[in-house]
Design an enzyme around this catalytic site. Structure first.
Site, PDB file in Angstrom:
ATOM      1  N   GLU A 268       0.898  -1.302   0.024  1.00  0.00           N
ATOM      2  CA  GLU A 268      -0.210   0.009  -0.018  1.00  0.00           C
ATOM      3  C   GLU A 268       0.955   1.293  -0.100  1.00  0.00           C
ATOM      4  O   GLU A 268       0.748   2.223  -0.799  1.00  0.00           O
ATOM      5  CB  GLU A 268      -0.765  -0.200   1.117  1.00  0.00           C
ATOM      6  CG  GLU A 268      -1.852  -1.112   1.216  1.00  0.00           C
ATOM      7  CD  GLU A 268      -3.083  -0.794   0.210  1.00  0.00           C
ATOM      8  OE1 GLU A 268      -3.124   0.173  -0.630  1.00  0.00           O
ATOM      9  OE2 GLU A 268      -4.147  -1.570   0.093  1.00  0.00           O
ATOM     10  N   ARG A 272       0.535   3.783  -3.160  1.00  0.00           N
ATOM     11  CA  ARG A 272       0.006   5.199  -2.797  1.00  0.00           C
ATOM     12  C   ARG A 272       1.096   6.177  -2.672  1.00  0.00           C
ATOM     13  O   ARG A 272       1.010   7.360  -3.133  1.00  0.00           O
ATOM     14  CB  ARG A 272      -0.811   4.987  -1.568  1.00  0.00           C
ATOM     15  CG  ARG A 272      -2.109   4.079  -1.605  1.00  0.00           C
ATOM     16  CD  ARG A 272      -3.187   4.226  -0.566  1.00  0.00           C
ATOM     17  NE  ARG A 272      -3.753   3.025  -0.473  1.00  0.00           N
ATOM     18  CZ  ARG A 272      -4.856   3.157   0.239  1.00  0.00           C
ATOM     19  NH1 ARG A 272      -5.498   4.159   0.560  1.00  0.00           N
ATOM     20  NH2 ARG A 272      -5.663   1.924   0.530  1.00  0.00           N
TER      21      ARG A 272
END
Length: 643
Positions: A268, A272
């Site tokens: 993640e 991101r």
């Protein structure tokens, strides 16, 4: 896919973990006096101890020299810069010195300690006359100074690198007034989401738009890393919201700190944060984004310290200690997590000239190439200790999805030179077509999940990205099957649109079945929610780019209106818990990917093709655009495909 509370909703996403505020009372008034007293007591005791200890030190003139090398720590008051001698030199030469001179020196030291003692007590008294807020402000100022010094040490200059040819970052204005109006509406929705995050959740990872406060999940650890800021930057930029972009840049420059004691999801944080920072750098040219991306990447590298080189799912940014999710098949790493690092890591090596990032992801690829694959399929679980597959579960949705996406995009990003990645993609898609893709009784094409030799006739919202992937990979397919894969993409887009159209809210459920008479409809209550996901809209956009069939814009506008009607609240946008209910409950989370992906893909759907053209840009799985690295610019030579 049924997911228990701590199961990730995909390889891409993990569920929100709501943490309540502390219930401990704040007795500020009653504690102030006792705090001051205790602080004064501690300071007095410490200084008195230092003062008194000197009298109990053995006289070096009466004992053999025993130099511990600690003199500057024990008694730091000897000023050696003015021609004096350190305590170490007294210890070395003490026996040969005159006794009287030694006593004078000892007395001088005692007097200095006594004066320092009195001075420290006076300073402590002055400090304690100040209010609690003033003291805290001074402490924070000192902490900030230390942090800035550490930042200067970490900010090593990066080598100058020629930027790839960047095309189409400030264009896309449609001529049709109707399309222009719809595009402006989507921009207004982005501004509503950002402004409320700016007001109520600034610096937090995400926003609770109904409670109007910050929100975070276990994928970001326990720290405020401003995930929404980093995720939203490139969307703000391409929409021309430059004041908001500068606000985000300023926060990142001053506050984004990776030296925190926090355990985060490697996957993640890569898609991101590193993806978002790299895209912001390429779009704006601002060096701060590149520097922050490289700093963060260095914090993720310890996750690869496993017996196989397959990284852990999580890593502590401060200690570098890694581990896997407790629920994942006997301690396995997840295909969609360790298989979704390639794009960002290749760009890191390109920008830094350091092959370590490239080598890490190529090692993963080589290991996967050597392994047997049941029915040609990649299972979702791989044990990083043993290098063996875990449970034989294959999915193009959660836990598997973006692995296949990154095989294709590695080829595209290399200017179609990485033929090894293309072959792996083609082989995988052939096996998926053979074993996972079926037509329902009602004629809907769907992608099921393979579990221990059995096909589960269920498709997740996450799997809907595959329609766009098939269209994107059509050109360059084996055996002149470009038309076949473009048609397959269109069929998946149609099925996913049906999953939206068959709900009350015209928003798609998390998962839907194709059993008996039930088609493209969620059956279980825990699969009826919509959390602002982008995958269906992502496929609409790719299909629009490759076909210009107006139905994709029509479907995208239906989704836009439904989101604005049912997910918009005064404090932002929230997911809903039941898309089949006319008055659904909110989940009270404005996901960072809503700003990064959902609104970006909608905006691009209603923009001209010259905004971020697909010949020049490849989108990571969080919709962060990274430029194609043309051969002339590429400095990577470890892979024969790049030579």
């Amino acid at each position: 896919m049924t997911t228990p509370a701590l199961l990730p909703l995909s390889g891409r996403r993990l569920p929100a973990l709501n943490l309540g505020a502390s219930s401990f009372p704040h007795h500020r008034a009653t504690l102030r006096l006792s705090e001051k007293f205790i602080l004064l007591l501690i300071l007095s005791a410490f200084i008195t101890l230092c003062f008194g200890a000197f009298f109990f030190l053995p006289d070096s003139s009466k004992h053999k020299r025993f130099d511990l090398g600690l003199e500057d720590v024990l008694i730091p008051h000897v000023d050696t810069s003015k021609g004096g001698k350190s305590l170490g030199s007294f210890l070395i030469h003490g026996q040969g010195h005159d006794e009287h001179r030694h006593r004078e020196e000892e007395e001088r030291l005692r007097n200095k300690i006594r004066a320092d003692h009195e001075k420290a007590l006076e300073e402590a008294k002055e400090k304690l006359k100040k209010s609690r807020d003033e003291i805290q402000a001074e402490i924070q100022t000192e902490k900030n100074k230390v942090v800035q010094e550490l930042k200067k040490k970490d900010s090593k200059p990066l080598p100058p690198v020629p930027l790839p040819n960047l095309i189409g970052i400030n264009s896309g204005e449609p001529a049709d007034p109707d399309i222009q109006e719809k595009r402006n509406k989507i921009k207004e929705m982005m501004k509503h989401a950002w402004d409320n995050y700016r007001q109520y959740g600034w610096g937090h990872n995400e926003l609770k738009p109904i409670a109007r406060k910050g929100h975070s999940t276990n994928i970001f650890g326990n720290s405020q890393m401003g995930a929404t800021i980093v995720d939203a930057l490139d969307t703000l930029y391409i929409m021309g919201l430059h004041d908001e972009f500068r606000e985000g840049q300023e926060w990142i420059d001053k506050n984004l700190d990776f030296s925190v004691n926090s355990e985060v999801s490697v996957f993640e944080v890569n898609i991101r944060f590193i993806g978002g920072l790299l895209a912001a750098y390429y779009l704006s040219g601002q060096e701060v984004f590149k520097i922050k991306a490289v700093q963060l990447a260095g914090k993720l590298l310890p996750a690869f310290n496993t017996p196989t080189g397959i990284p852990w799912a999580m890593v502590n940014l401060k200690s570098g200690v890694g581990r896997n999710w407790g629920w994942a098949s006997a301690g396995s790493s997840i295909l969609a997590e360790f298989g979704t690092l390639h794009m960002e890591f290749v760009h890191l090596s390109y920008l830094t000239g350091d092959p370590v990032y490239y080598n890490k992801v190529m090692h993963i690829r080589k290991l996967l190439q050597k392994m047997d694959r049941p029915n040609g399929l990649y299972p979702n679980y791989l044990n990083p200790r043993t290098g063996r597959w875990g449970q034989h579960h294959t999915s193009v949705g959660g836990l598997g999805d973006s692995f296949y996406e990154y095989l294709l995009k590695a080829w595209l990003m290399s200017d179609k030179m990485d033929t090894e990645a293309r072959k792996m993609y083609d082989d995988a898609i052939e096996a998926i077509e053979k074993h996972l893709i079926r037509k329902s009784n009602g004629g809907l094409t769907f992608i099921g999940e393979w579990k221990n030799g059995h096909l589960e006739r269920k498709m997740g919202h996450l799997t809907c990205f595959a329609g766009g992937m098939f269209a994107l990979g059509a050109d360059g397919s084996r055996d002149d099957k470009a038309g076949h894969y473009l048609q397959l993409g269109a069929e998946i887009a149609h099925t996913c649109h049906e999953s939206y159209d068959r709900t009350t809210l015209k928003l798609g459920p998390e998962a839907f079945k194709f059993d008996g008479g039930v088609e493209a409809v969620a059956v279980r209550q825990n699969e009826k929610y919509y959390i602002l996901r982008p995958e269906v809209i992502e496929t609409y956009w790719y299909m629009w780019r490759f076909t210009h069939d107006p139905k994709y814009r029509q479907w995208g506008w239906e989704a836009t209106q439904a989101i604005d009607k049912y997910c918009r609240v005064s404090g932002g946008f929230s997911g809903v818990k039941d898309v089949y209910s006319s008055s659904p409950a909110y989940d009270d989370v404005q996901q960072s990917f809503f700003l990064a992906e959902t609104l970006k893909y909608l905006y691009l759907l209603f923009s001209n093709d010259d905004l971020l053209p697909l010949d020049n840009w490849v989108f990571n799985t969080e919709a962060h655009p990274l430029p194609v690295l043309h051969l002339a610019n590429t400095t990577l030579s470890g892979n024969p495909a790049y030579r």
